[in-house]
Design an enzyme around this catalytic site. Structure first.
Site, PDB file in Angstrom:
ATOM      1  CD  GLU A  98     -51.737   2.672  13.381  1.00  0.00           C
ATOM      2  OE1 GLU A  98     -51.607   1.854  12.646  1.00  0.00           O
ATOM      3  OE2 GLU A  98     -52.889   3.283  13.172  1.00  0.00           O
TER       4      GLU A  98
ATOM      5  CD  GLU B 107     -53.580  -4.304  11.291  1.00  0.00           C
ATOM      6  OE1 GLU B 107     -54.223  -4.061  10.299  1.00  0.00           O
ATOM      7  OE2 GLU B 107     -52.785  -3.596  11.807  1.00  0.00           O
TER       8      GLU B 107
END
Length: 473
Positions: free
Chosen positions: A201, A387
């Protein structure tokens, strides 16, 4: 998470087995643990730079960086540069506005050093525990059933194998309501399921609970699930930890720490415990009596973020190569509503065993292939988007922003965006992803909208929202 636990007590001549009592750690013991962790994470620096945002950036010799504390990287040979950079077949090649990190205003790191954000005592104290420092404590991979307090607005690509991704992300500094919430704009490269789940990520985050401020920061993250069996020596009499370590190393292939904690990765090795006990008896046969407690068990974390892996340089793993970009570093150049727009170009690709990261034109570093157990065959999912964490303070939905804090339909200069989404195939070629589809949780809180195709923005989308509002109570 599944857990089975067992407790074994070994008693020699005429000794009564007493129950194991858990004693609260004294503050001085906690202080020792904190200082030990700080000493391990903060390596000797040739020079240090005091950034305008309050960070201290240590310029650490490249061969002394924290990555090489990982047991799988002790003899690792640094790959100084990738053997190739993926080529673009698309005509959409517009470059991004250049953004620099805040610490550059105060100095630069010399050649053959890497910039490492110094970890402070306060950083560790903000984490849930010393052991969980730098790690995610809940699952946060955008899937059909995300964890309760995480919300997403992402685009997904799940067709074939992926060996990297490239994109440009709009840079905003979202407002975060409470310290233990965060707001991210990132990519997820995912492979495997269950115990073979791996992730890489990278992106931008505002996370006051981790960094102690509301600055926009570059971050990297990786994870791998592990089955780890742990044998804890809770109490020994007339038995030194180093003697135990030598014995265990001689008897088995366990990973041993000198504080007499033994970590076992192979469940078949559990049976070697009895060999160890037998050997210990022989070693200490001249001792008339001692008590030897072992608390052991199988602990499998089904949660993908309670395995191995962490943020930035908070644990060993990610190998820093650049002397210009610090993972965890702050960006002060951010977009303004209906004003100047800034964006960051991100490229992740697999070169041999390693997974490289490039930010803008700068090659930052790589995740060594030895860290993973399924990504070697490529990823099966690539995701891009936002997110947030929603702690529902006072029983209401959080007011934490995603992206700019404005809904996707407001468009350019108002809503945040990702553009020129690309994936890398098995021929190491960048291509536009096919069959991309959105995932959101609560569209009245945060939403996503595909952008127009056939433009210089390629595959693109707008996303975000303000969270708490009349339609998102």
């Amino acid at each position: 998470m599944g857990m089975t636990g067992f407790t074994v007590a070994l008693m020699l001549i005429g000794v009564i087995i007493y129950p194991c009592v858990c004693v609260k750690e004294f503050s001085d013991h906690q202080e020792i643990k904190i200082q030990t962790l700080l000493k391990r994470l903060n390596k000797h620096a040739l020079i240090s730079v005091k950034s305008v945002d309050g960070d201290i950036i240590d310029c650490v010799p490249i061969h002394s960086q924290p990555a090489f504390d990982h047991p799988l990287l002790r003899n690792h040979t640094i790959q100084m540069r990738p053997s190739f950079i993926p080529e673009i077949t698309s005509t959409y090649t517009k470059k991004c506005t250049k953004a620099t990190q805040a610490w550059h205003k105060s100095g630069r790191c010399p050649e053959n050093t890497v910039p490492i954000r110094r970890i402070m005592k306060e950083d560790i104290l903000r984490s849930k525990s010393i052991e969980s420092f730098g790690k995610k404590t809940t699952s946060s991979i955008p899937e059909n059933d995300p964890s309760k307090d995480h919300e997403y607005a992402v685009m997904n690509s799940m067709q074939g194998k992926y060996f990297g991704t490239k994109f440009a992300v709009n840079m905003w500094k979202p407002e975060v309501q409470v310290p233990n919430e965060f707001s991210l704009a990132q990519t997820w490269l995912v492979s495997g399921v269950g115990t073979t789940r791996n992730t890489i990520e990278a992106g931008l985050q505002v996370y006051p609970g981790k960094y102690g401020d509301n600055n926009l920061r570059l971050f990297v993250f990786w994870t791998i699930l592990n089955k780890i069996y742990k044998f804890y020596v809770l109490r020994t009499e007339n038995l030194r930890a180093d003697s135990l370590a030598r014995t265990v190393k001689k008897q088995s292939s366990f990973i041993v720490h000198m504080n007499a904690k033994v970590y076992i990765r192979d469940e078949k090795k559990i049976f070697d415990l009895f060999k160890i006990l037998k050997t210990l008896l022989k070693l200490r046969k001249h001792i008339t009596a001692f008590i030897f407690y072992i608390n052991y068990g199988f602990q499998f974390q089904a949660n993908g973020y309670q395995g191995t892996g962490c943020y930035n340089n908070d644990c060993a793993g990610f190998v820093q190569r650049s002397n210009k970009i610090a993972v965890g570093g702050t960006y002060n150049t951010v977009s303004q509503y209906d004003g100047d727009q800034y964006e960051l170009s991100v490229l992740i690709w697999k070169d041999g065993e390693n997974w490289w990261l490039q930010i803008g034109e700068e090659i930052v570093g790589y995740w060594p292939g030895q860290l993973f157990n399924s990504l070697g065959n490529g990823g099966t999912i690539v995701q891009w988007g936002g997110e947030i964490v929603n702690k529902e303070t006072d029983g209401k939905h959080t007011g934490t922003d995603m992206g700019s804090g404005h809904f996707a339909e407001e468009g350019y200069k108002k809503a945040s965006y990702f553009r020129n989404l690309m994936t890398i195939d098995e021929t190491n070629t960048l291509r536009e992803p096919q069959g991309v589809y959105p995932t959101t949780g609560h569209d009245n809180c945060y939403n996503i909208k595909a952008g127009d195709g056939g433009t210089s923005w390629g595959v693109n989308f707008f996303y975000g929202g303000p969270g708490l509002n009349e339609r998102c109570p």
